[in-house]
Design a protein around this motif. Structure first.
Motif, PDB file in Angstrom:
ATOM      1  N   ASP A   1     -38.628 -59.368  15.383  1.00 45.35           N
ATOM      2  CA  ASP A   1     -37.274 -58.829  15.216  1.00 45.35           C
ATOM      3  C   ASP A   1     -37.323 -57.334  14.924  1.00 45.35           C
ATOM      4  OD1 ASP A   1     -36.025 -61.207  15.744  1.00 45.35           O
ATOM      5  OD2 ASP A   1     -35.779 -61.785  13.639  1.00 45.35           O
TER       6      ASP A   1
ATOM      7  N   SER B   1     -38.156 -55.614  18.131  1.00 42.72           N
ATOM      8  CA  SER B   1     -36.972 -55.634  18.991  1.00 42.72           C
ATOM      9  C   SER B   1     -35.968 -54.570  18.560  1.00 42.72           C
ATOM     10  CB  SER B   1     -36.325 -57.022  18.956  1.00 42.72           C
ATOM     11  OG  SER B   1     -35.121 -57.040  19.680  1.00 42.72           O
TER      12      SER B   1
ATOM     13  N   ASP C   1     -34.710 -57.402  23.686  1.00 40.70           N
ATOM     14  CA  ASP C   1     -34.384 -58.697  23.102  1.00 40.70           C
ATOM     15  C   ASP C   1     -35.607 -59.267  22.398  1.00 40.70           C
ATOM     16  OD1 ASP C   1     -31.817 -58.568  24.068  1.00 40.70           O
ATOM     17  OD2 ASP C   1     -32.303 -59.628  25.936  1.00 40.70           O
ATOM     18  N   SER C   2     -35.378 -59.903  21.269  1.00 43.10           N
ATOM     19  CA  SER C   2     -36.471 -60.517  20.529  1.00 43.10           C
ATOM     20  C   SER C   2     -36.903 -61.806  21.230  1.00 43.10           C
ATOM     21  CB  SER C   2     -36.027 -60.823  19.091  1.00 43.10           C
ATOM     22  OG  SER C   2     -37.094 -61.392  18.362  1.00 43.10           O
TER      23      SER C   2
END
Length: 287
Positions: free
Chosen positions: A224, A227, A233-234
């Motif tokens: 995360d 990202s 996007d994670s």
């Protein structure tokens, strides 16, 4: 022809030229004429121009004009020799480029990998057939401890590979450690269609979840953060087992697990040992 030979040839050509003495005399005459003209004209301006500002302006214009005349005269006198010298310089430059081609490409590769921040010490990289952990890098080479054999192995082979940095200017680079602390590690297991691959798929997923459960939340937070920093996007970090069909009679189970970068091989081997030590997936074939 090397650099020393080119310089010697140029000097010999100048020494043997019949017009060298004429060129030197013409140059001396031109300089004397310019100096004499400057002396005469300066005296004339100082005696006949009463305004201080106008006199200073004329003196500056005289100096610049005579300098331009001198430069144009020198170019006209030495034009042929300057052309010969320029051609010699071009030949020397070409010889230097040819002689140092590999060094230039190595330096270019260093600038490319440094400018793109492609990898750091400790990262696991692959370029062409070379794959391993980076332990040293300098202006011309990068040194890795080889990991293999093959791209699917995660253990060091015991060999050191010195890679010329010229490869980074010409070949794509794979960095397997871009995410640093945690990585998404994949490995493949081939089966026949007649094997009980469905049960193997479920068992591999179950054991992988057991091994990855303790640090799964840390992995999710780690990706995360990546990202957020990169704007991507994670990825889903949960273990998964997918199917791959490379041959008509074969099925390959591709296992993807999150793992700490330094322990990916340990986790892979433990999953495989637990699954295949306690199960036989060839039951359908035996039946």
């Amino acid at each position: 022809m090397n650099l020393q030979e080119l310089l010697n040839a140029l000097l010999e050509e100048l020494k043997s030229s019949d017009s060298l003495l004429r060129l030197v005399i013409s140059t001396v005459v031109l300089i004397c004429v310019v100096i004499f003209a400057r002396w005469i004209l300066r005296r004339y301006i100082r005696r006949n121009v009463n305004s201080t500002d106008l006199r200073r302006r004329w003196l500056v214009q005289l100096r610049n004009g005579l300098l331009l005349v001198l430069l144009l005269g020198l170019v006209m006198i030495w034009g042929n020799e300057l052309r010969t010298f320029a051609l010699s310089l071009v030949a020397i430059a070409v010889a230097l480029v040819i002689a140092t081609k590999e060094l230039i490409i190595c330096v270019s590769g260093t600038l490319i990998k440094s400018g793109s921040n492609a990898f750091q010490l400790g990262d696991r990289i692959q370029i062409k057939e070379y794959r391993g952990d980076v332990i040293d890098q300098n202006l011309l080479t990068t040194t890795i401890l080889e990991v293999g054999p093959g791209k699917n192995m995660q253990q060091r082979s015991g060999r050191m590979v010195v890679i010329p940095n010229s490869l980074f200017a010409m070949e794509p680079l794979i960095n397997e450690s871009y995410s640093k602390d945690f990585v998404l590690h994949t490995f493949a297991i081939p089966f026949l269609r007649t094997d009980d691959w469905q049960r193997a798929q479920k068992e591999l997923l179950r054991v992988a979840q057991i091994y990855c459960d303790e640090y799964l939340s840390d992995v999710k937070r780690h990706f995360d953060r990546i990202s957020y920093r990169t704007g991507l996007d994670s990825p889903a970090v949960e273990p998964r087992v997918t199917l791959q069909f490379e041959e008509a009679e074969d099925i390959t189970l591709v296992v993807r697990i999150p793992a700490r970068a330094e322990s990916r091989n340990w986790v892979e081997q433990n999953i495989l040992n637990d699954v295949f030590s306690n199960n036989d997936f060839s039951s359908k074939q035996d039946a």
